[in-house]
Design a protein around this motif. Structure first.
Motif, short mmCIF file in Angstrom:
data_model
loop_
_atom_site.label_atom_id
_atom_site.label_comp_id
_atom_site.label_asym_id
_atom_site.label_seq_id
_atom_site.Cartn_x
_atom_site.Cartn_y
_atom_site.Cartn_z
N ILE A 7 0.79 -1.21 0.11
CA ILE A 7 -0.13 0.13 0.02
C ILE A 7 1.01 1.17 0.00
O ILE A 7 1.80 1.39 0.95
N PHE A 8 0.77 2.00 -0.95
CA PHE A 8 1.64 3.03 -0.96
C PHE A 8 0.73 4.60 -0.61
O PHE A 8 -0.50 4.85 -0.97
N ALA A 9 1.53 5.33 0.28
CA ALA A 9 0.94 6.76 0.47
C ALA A 9 2.14 7.66 0.04
O ALA A 9 3.27 7.35 -0.10
N ASN A 10 1.74 8.77 0.00
CA ASN A 10 2.68 9.74 -0.54
C ASN A 10 3.67 10.41 0.63
O ASN A 10 4.92 10.80 -0.02
N LYS A 11 3.29 10.27 1.86
CA LYS A 11 4.23 10.86 2.72
C LYS A 11 4.38 10.18 4.00
O LYS A 11 3.76 9.24 4.22
N ILE A 65 1.28 -7.44 4.54
CA ILE A 65 0.78 -6.22 4.11
C ILE A 65 2.00 -5.30 4.44
O ILE A 65 2.37 -5.02 5.61
N LEU A 66 2.35 -4.47 3.44
CA LEU A 66 3.64 -3.56 3.58
C LEU A 66 2.97 -2.04 3.07
O LEU A 66 2.60 -1.98 2.00
N VAL A 67 3.07 -1.23 4.27
CA VAL A 67 2.34 0.38 3.86
C VAL A 67 3.95 1.07 3.82
O VAL A 67 4.66 1.01 4.52
N SER A 68 4.00 1.96 2.49
CA SER A 68 5.25 2.47 2.27
C SER A 68 5.16 3.63 1.50
O SER A 68 4.01 4.20 0.91
N THR A 69 6.13 4.53 1.64
CA THR A 69 6.16 5.67 0.74
C THR A 69 6.79 5.30 -0.50
O THR A 69 7.03 3.92 -0.90
N ASP A 70 7.26 6.17 -1.26
CA ASP A 70 7.81 5.59 -2.58
C ASP A 70 9.17 5.18 -2.65
O ASP A 70 9.88 4.59 -3.62
N VAL A 71 9.82 5.12 -1.27
CA VAL A 71 11.13 4.24 -1.28
C VAL A 71 10.91 3.02 -1.58
O VAL A 71 12.00 2.38 -2.07
N ALA A 72 9.70 2.15 -1.69
CA ALA A 72 9.72 0.90 -2.13
C ALA A 72 9.30 0.77 -3.70
O ALA A 72 9.06 -0.20 -4.02
N SER A 73 8.84 1.93 -4.35
CA SER A 73 8.54 1.75 -5.58
C SER A 73 9.36 1.54 -6.50
O SER A 73 9.26 1.17 -7.73
N ARG A 74 10.67 1.60 -6.29
CA ARG A 74 11.96 1.54 -7.26
C ARG A 74 12.79 0.36 -6.49
O ARG A 74 13.26 0.63 -5.43
N GLY A 75 12.89 -0.72 -7.16
CA GLY A 75 13.88 -1.76 -7.09
C GLY A 75 13.72 -2.59 -5.78
O GLY A 75 14.44 -3.31 -5.63
N ILE A 76 12.50 -2.60 -5.09
CA ILE A 76 12.26 -3.56 -4.23
C ILE A 76 11.59 -4.87 -4.81
O ILE A 76 10.61 -5.03 -5.34
N LYS A 112 3.56 11.15 -11.89
CA LYS A 112 3.15 10.11 -12.71
C LYS A 112 3.90 9.08 -13.01
O LYS A 112 3.45 7.88 -13.20
N GLU A 113 5.32 9.43 -13.16
CA GLU A 113 6.09 8.34 -12.98
C GLU A 113 6.29 7.32 -12.03
O GLU A 113 6.53 6.19 -12.15
N ASN A 114 5.80 7.78 -10.79
CA ASN A 114 6.10 6.89 -9.75
C ASN A 114 4.87 6.07 -9.71
O ASN A 114 4.92 5.06 -9.09
N TYR A 115 3.72 6.37 -10.46
CA TYR A 115 2.66 5.37 -10.55
C TYR A 115 3.18 4.17 -11.19
O TYR A 115 2.95 3.01 -10.89
N ILE A 116 3.64 4.26 -12.41
CA ILE A 116 4.49 3.14 -13.21
C ILE A 116 5.34 2.23 -12.20
O ILE A 116 5.13 1.13 -12.25
N HIS A 117 6.29 3.05 -11.42
CA HIS A 117 7.26 2.48 -10.55
C HIS A 117 6.17 1.72 -9.36
O HIS A 117 6.55 0.53 -9.14
N ARG A 118 5.22 2.13 -9.06
CA ARG A 118 4.37 1.71 -7.88
C ARG A 118 3.68 0.39 -8.55
O ARG A 118 3.88 -0.61 -7.91
N ILE A 119 3.04 0.45 -9.43
CA ILE A 119 2.19 -0.59 -9.89
C ILE A 119 3.17 -1.83 -10.37
O ILE A 119 2.72 -2.82 -10.37
N GLY A 120 4.25 -1.44 -10.64
CA GLY A 120 5.43 -2.49 -11.24
C GLY A 120 5.61 -3.48 -10.10
O GLY A 120 6.51 -4.47 -10.31
N ARG A 121 5.45 -3.09 -8.93
CA ARG A 121 5.70 -4.03 -7.79
C ARG A 121 5.00 -5.52 -7.98
O ARG A 121 5.51 -6.45 -7.38
#
Length: 485
Positions: free
Chosen positions: A248-252, A296-307, A324-333
């Motif tokens: 689950i991604f939150a912004n802050k 369940i992992l709750v995360s900022t965008d620190v987990a959106s790349r390379g996890i 908008k690019e972070n959206y691609i990286h988030r759903i790519g998990r």
């Protein structure tokens, strides 16, 4: 050994490592990239997360490493510490039987320890930009013999935040060094960097060729919420979907902490990940998530790349990403390595403009979830609680039987530099043990208080059965299996 990587005519040690890692059939990006890098040509690669990008550059770099040359021959620059460690682990696994030593260096880690590591035999370095520039300035790393330079997550690395650092590094590279840029998204603003620093780079766009498959792999939907019911809708989605695991991604950071607290109170098995956590805590959180200690992992965008976690069945954007690019990286998990996944975004009235930007950027409309079936949600709540227990038990069994590399056992020794132990001392001690010769001794890492040794060719188990301690420089040193491998 029936392995399709044979067609690249790789060293037998590399092939053996790939086989034990179950890398048998190259992914599309690996098929495209490996021959180009083996041919020592510059390359720009656009490929979605989970497509096998890391191995696509790790395999040819490991293949071209001269094991008898102890200088740094490969440098990979990444934006985050987590990604540095994961790339380092993948390279180490691929190069282990060839005895390639790879280290990760990044900020908030004692520079003295890094300097000590760099003085030892190191072939490949994975680093964050600031810290590698620091070492270049201190002359504690020599990159004159560099054969390969890779920028991973190039869109992030070449934006305003990192652009100056990247120019500094690129200007220091030897002319004949092969350069590669890799990312899920590559913007037009990197063309200037490419023309300035790269020589006739080949361009590989897997995204363009596989956009339809990507859409089939990840089902993308959104649901309208308001601030008063956002959390209740989140819970209903989890029960409605009943996923094996979810990010689950939150912004802050504050939103992550708040959501984590609410979910813990509601008895979810949940962990959190954000930039205010210490490095060790972040790494343990990722490790525990991979080992099914929570689902369940709750995360900022620190987990959106390379996890890199392969079995995430659902991604939820608790808040719409403003980038908008972070959206691609988030759903790519989710939807990784030809698996299927789902991504659901919660959208308030104030966030609709960000959703519109995402749809324009991805050139596709997300399907709206109009309503959730209350009966299905009730049934799902019961099923999800049962699934949580099953997953915990599954995780215990999986970790009990886990074998990362069937030929390698990593040994921990409780002595290091403080006791004046050197690599040559460990080699000498192990070589004197019956049944072990130089070919069985892999990568050795001597730290301040301890040391690690890779024992190859299935010699580790037999060694550990016979020895709980060995004599090194007339000192009795305790040995045990290192379970981190």
């Amino acid at each position: 050994m029936n392995n399709n990587f044979k067609k690249y005519k790789l060293d037998k040690e590399i092939l053996s490592s790939l086989n034990s890692l179950n890398y048998n059939i190259p992914t599309r990006v690996q098929n495209e990239v490996i021959p180009i890098l083996l041919n020592k040509e510059d390359i720009i690669v656009k490929s979605k997360t989970g497509s096998g990008k890391t191995a696509s550059f790790a395999i040819p770099i490991c293949e071209k490493i001269n094991i008898n040359d102890n200088t740094v021959q490969g440098l990979i620059v990444v934006p985050t510490r987590e990604l540095a460690l994961q790339v380092k682990e993948e390279i180490s696994s691929i190069g282990r039987l060839k005895k390639i030593r790879c280290i990760a260096i990044f900020g908030k880690q004692p520079i003295k320890d890094q300097i000590s590591q760099l003085k030892q035999r190191v072939h490949i370095v994975v680093a964050t930009p600031g810290r590698i520039i620091d070492h270049i300035g201190r002359k504690t790393i020599n990159i004159e013999g560099l054969k390969f330079f890779i920028i991973d997550e190039a869109d992030k690395m070449l934006n305003k935040g990192f652009a100056e650092d990247m120019e500094t590094i690129l200007n220091r590279l030897p002319r004949e060094c092969v350069k590669g840029l890799f990312s899920a998204t590559i913007d037009d603003n990197i063309s200037e960097v490419c023309s300035k620093y790269m020589t006739n780079p080949k361009y590989v766009d897997i995204n363009q060729d596989e956009v339809n498959n990507f859409k089939k792999q990840i089902i993308e939907k959104y649901i309208k919420v308001n601030e008063d019911n956002r959390y209740e809708v989140l819970k209903k989605i989890i029960y409605n979907e009943c996923p094996n695991s979810v990010v689950i991604f939150a912004n802050k950071k504050d939103a992550v902490r708040d959501l984590h607290e609410k979910m813990k109170k509601d008895k979810f098995l949940v962990g959190q990940l954000h930039g205010d956590m210490s490095q060790d805590k972040r790494l343990f959180t990722i490790k525990d998530f991979k080992e099914y200690k929570f689902n369940i992992l709750v995360s900022t965008d620190v987990a959106s790349r390379g996890i890199h976690i392969d079995d995430i069945s659902l991604v939820i954007n608790y808040q719409v990403p403003k980038d908008k690019e972070n959206y691609i990286h988030r759903i790519g998990r989710t939807g990784r390595y030809n698996k299927f996944g789902k991504a659901i975004t919660l959208v308030s009235e104030n966030e609709e403009k960000y959703l519109n930007e995402i749809e324009e950027y991805t050139n596709s409309k997300l399907d709206e979830i109009k309503e959730l079936d209350d009966q299905k949600v009730k049934r799902g709540k019961i099923e999800f609680k049962v699934k949580e227990k099953e997953l915990l038990n599954t995780g215990k069994e999986k970790n009990k039987d886990k074998k990362t590399n069937l030929e390698v056992t990593r040994i921990y020794l409780n002595a290091g530099k403080k006791k004046k132990i050197r690599v040559i001392d460990i080699v000498g001690a192990l070589s004197n043990i019956e049944g072990i010769n130089n070919e069985d001794i892999g990568v050795i890492e001597v730290q301040e208080l301890c040391s690690y040794v890779d024992l190859l060719n299935n010699k580790g188990s037999k060694f550990l059965k016979k020895h709980r301690e060995i004599n090194i420089k007339k000192k009795l040193v305790k040995v045990r299996k290192d379970n981190k491998l």
